[in-house]
Design an enzyme around this catalytic site. Structure first.
Site, PDB file in Angstrom:
ATOM      1  N   SER A 199       0.839  -1.187   0.000  1.00  0.00           N
ATOM      2  CA  SER A 199       0.000   0.000   0.000  1.00  0.00           C
ATOM      3  C   SER A 199       0.874   1.236   0.000  1.00  0.00           C
ATOM      4  CB  SER A 199      -0.932   0.013   1.208  1.00  0.00           C
ATOM      5  OG  SER A 199      -0.284   0.597   2.314  1.00  0.00           O
ATOM      6  N   LYS A 200       0.368   2.262  -0.669  1.00  0.00           N
ATOM      7  CA  LYS A 200       1.101   3.525  -0.777  1.00  0.00           C
ATOM      8  C   LYS A 200       1.292   4.130   0.622  1.00  0.00           C
ATOM      9  CE  LYS A 200       2.644   6.928  -3.450  1.00  0.00           C
ATOM     10  NZ  LYS A 200       3.892   6.817  -4.169  1.00  0.00           N
TER      11      LYS A 200
END
Length: 493
Positions: A262-263
């Site tokens: 995930s960013k």
């Protein structure tokens, strides 16, 4: 309320039939993470493998999450990756518009059609926006039991409402996924999800089904986190009397055994990977193998061009298991792609990275690139590797001592003195001339080549590890700078 049957017939008549049609349907929320890129790639590959049509649809109904400029990122990434779309907002096509917010009127009509068919109902209960979209227990909702006449009277009176899916209370729903097979869910575990919100905008789950049908989508590719919603999608298709597409739920891309990428956790997006010196074809090749593997005679093959992937791709090669994103493995792929470039193409690609630390034009970027190609894994490694050409780094005289090359300060001093005389006297400064002169000198001095070349390279570069050897480095530096550096090295000894 009378439904316009002609409208629905007309919409049906527009749907292309008879070919594979897939879509990539991102939300414009900022960047293209690796999972998104993989979905786009698989969707494109399914279409291209079957000689079908690949669509781009922008899903922007969740207005709160939109990011300025994010649509441009989507277009740019697809273009850079060679994932050309046949229909989309920028290209048009027979089933537009291809931006969800421009299709707003369509969803209301189809939600009402579903009410008329008995598979949805008007709900007037007071709820917060959050609860509205999440749905709640069927048994809790008194509106479910309202007669159609009573519900319609309240709508006509201007009472605010949402439209909810009417899930059967009894029995089970079985849906089929191309990767996971048949999955059966008890209907009592499914909630009456909201299809149309009070503001008239559809929820993601409803808009998706309506758009996929009206755009003739035959294969729906999405993340496995949507498996739990699939039975509700199936019931929507059945409620409308529509054909159900092939579902392809991809397993997640994980950072490690426990965590999805995930960013938020600093995992790289496609743009980040490019900025870290990875080539687009290497990224695509690696991403293709995160959850899919070739079969048959291609089972051992690792490197694929986009065309080869399109030819080889089949759903049977997809895995149920989560894929772990391994940056080391991507780096390995990147190195393979860099080595496979033509020298001209590599020089052109490496040039901006070389010029970051070696701006002086007389130092040939092409010749420096030639030293790097076999020794470079990521383009961003280049500036640091070659900075010594521009400026001799600070270094310690200890570097001249090397056991393997049989050198110590005393030997190094003798070698450099001899090398300075030889290099000064060379008739021309070609690579061959430098090479032949130094090799002949080692022979005259009766030492191994390495015993001479080690001190020359250390003095010329000021560091133990360099791309290229003494001859290439001296040639690129030029006669004056080489001699200046060799004399400076002598000063240290």
């Amino acid at each position: 309320m009378e439904l316009d049957r002609k409208y629905f017939e007309e919409m049906e008549s527009r749907i292309p039939k008879g070919t594979v049609r897939t879509r990539f349907a991102p939300s414009p929320t900022g960047y293209m993470h690796v999972g998104n890129l993989r979905t786009a790639l698989y969707t494109w590959l399914i279409a291209r493998n079957a000689g079908g049509t690949f669509l781009l649809r922008i899903e922007d109904t969740d207005q709160g999450r939109l990011v300025e400029g994010a649509s441009e990122v989507i277009y740019r990434t697809l273009a850079e990756c060679g994932l050309d779309h046949d229909e989309g907002p920028d290209k048009g096509g027979p089933v537009g518009p291809y931006i969800q917010s421009e299709r707003r009127d369509i969803y209301g009509k189809y939600a009402q059609l579903l009410v008329a068919r008995g598979h949805a109902y008007y709900c007037f209960c007071e709820k917060t926006e959050g609860e509205e979209t999440e749905g709640f227990e069927k048994t809790d909702d008194p509106c479910r039991a309202l007669s159609p006449e009573e519900a319609q009277a309240r709508v006509d009176a201007g009472e605010p409402y949402v439209i909810r899916q009417k899930i059967p209370r009894e029995g089970s729903t079985t849906f089929r996924d191309a990767i996971f097979g048949d999955i059966t869910v008890e209907n009592k575990t499914l909630d009456d999800q909201v299809l149309l919100k009070r503001d008239g905008l559809p929820t993601y789950n409803f808009a998706n089904v309506v758009d996929d049908h009206l755009m003739g989508i035959t294969h729906v590719v999405r993340g496995s986190e949507y498996l739990s919603s699939a039975p509700k999608y199936d019931l929507l298709y059945q409620g409308f009397g529509w054909e159900i597409p092939v579902y392809v739920h991809c397993s997640p891309v994980m950072r490690d055994a426990q965590n999805k990428m995930s960013k938020r956790h600093g995992d790289p997006s496609y743009e980040d990977l490019k900025a870290q010196g990875y080539l687009t074809p290497a990224i695509l090749n690696y991403v293709a193998l995160l959850g899919w593997s070739p079969r048959g005679e291609l089972a051992e093959q690792e490197v694929f061009s986009l065309e080869e992937l399109a030819h080889a791709f089949d759903l049977a090669g997809m895995s149920k298991s989560p894929a772990i994103f391994d940056i080391e493995k991507l780096t390995h792929f990147n190195a393979l792609y860099l080595r496979a470039m033509t020298p001209e193409k590599f020089a052109q690609t490496a040039r901006p990275y070389i010029r970051q630390t070696v701006p002086e034009e007389r130092l040939s970027a092409e010749e420096i690139a030639a030293l790097l190609q076999a020794r470079c894994e990521r383009l961003t490694d280049i500036p640091e590797k070659v900075a010594f050409f521009q400026t001799l780094p600070e270094y310690d005289a200890d570097l001249f001592t090397n056991k393997k090359s049989k050198t110590n300060p005393e030997i190094a001093k003798a070698m450099l003195e001899a090398a300075v005389s030889t290099l000064e006297a060379l008739p021309d400064w070609s690579q061959d001339s430098i090479h032949d002169g130094l090799i002949a000198l080692a022979e005259r001095l009766e030492v191994k080549n390495a015993t001479l070349m080690w001190p020359v390279r250390i003095a010329a570069a000021g560091q133990a590890v360099t791309p290229g050897g003494a001859v290439e480095i001296c040639h690129i530096l030029g006669r004056d700078e080489t001699l200046r550096r060799l004399r400076f090295g002598l000063g240290k000894l």
